[in-house]
Design a protein around this motif. Structure first.
Motif: not given
Ligand code: PRP
Ligand code: URA
Ligand code: MG
Length: 209
Positions: A19, A24, A29, A204
């Motif tokens: 991660i 990614t 993630f 993210r």
């Protein structure tokens, strides 16, 4: 002073490296943040007290072990803490959940609380605060203060990546709180991000960048 423990299980370390990679995507993630949350919970709950429980198997009566004592409440700090929640709950499905909404001002780096909702008996419960990032420590300290204000006496903090500055800040303000992390990183950058870190955990996880 509270303990600071890096959970160095190879699975946790391997998943953390995935991660951290900038390539990614949100899907992977999100899945891995949850998985690490579960693996960390497995380690953090190692010292939960057990008590004798009388049960009956298909063969007859027996005394076995069950978890004793205070019941656990998981406390994700919104938003990014939500990423860890499902993985944590897979380990402790009967836990209750208290939610604290907190965002950090981009300029001042000071946290602002915008939501708090907890089980009514929160003061009698042991709380595990979860958030992937411990940067300045401001958000974690404010979340811990919000719980203490409501009478919570036993609090642990679980983060994926901790900056040395954040660890110090929590240990200073809350010496009774043990901190568990998947990694202690090198430093806090002047913009408030952790180096090498993993970037903005909330963005993210939620795909908001
Ligand atoms: O230790 P600190 O300096 O307080 O920084 C850490 C906080 O910053 C991030 O949240 P953010 O404010 O970005 O909100 P988000 O989870 O909604 O993205 C992170 O998830 C922590 O809550
Ligand atoms: O590196 C950091 C610091 C705070 N919040 C994040 O999401 N990442
Ligand atoms: Mg946050």
């Amino acid at each position: 002073m509270g303990k600071f423990v890096v959970l160095d299980h190879p699975l946790i370390q391997h998943k953390l490296t995935i991660i951290r990679r900038k390539d990614t995507g949100s899907n992977e993630f999100r899945r891995i943040v949850g998985e690490i949350g579960g693996l960390m919970t497995y380690e953090i709950t190692r010292d939960l007290p057990l008590e004798d429980v009388e049960i009956e198997t298909p063969m007859g009566k027996t005394v076995q072990k069950g978890i004793a004592g205070k019941k656990l409440t998981i406390v994700p700090i919104l938003r990014a803490g939500m990423g860890m929640l499902n993985g944590v709950l897979e380990m402790v499905p009967s836990a209750k959940i208290a939610v604290i909404g907190m965002y950090r001002d981009e300029k001042t780096l000071k946290p602002h609380e915008y939501f708090f909702k907890a089980p009514k008996d929160i003061a009698e419960r042991e709380c595990l605060v979860v958030d992937p990032m411990l940067a300045t420590g401001g958000s974690a300290n404010d979340a811990i203060a919000a719980l203490k204000k409501r009478g919570v006496k036993e609090i642990k903090l679980a983060v994926l990546v901790a900056a040395p500055e954040g660890i110090k800040a929590v240990q200073k303000a809350n010496p009774d709180v043990d901190i568990y992390a998947a990694a202690e990183d090198e430093k806090l950058m002047s913009n408030g991000y952790i180096f090498p870190g993993l970037g903005d955990a909330g963005d993210r996880l939620f795909g908001t960048k």
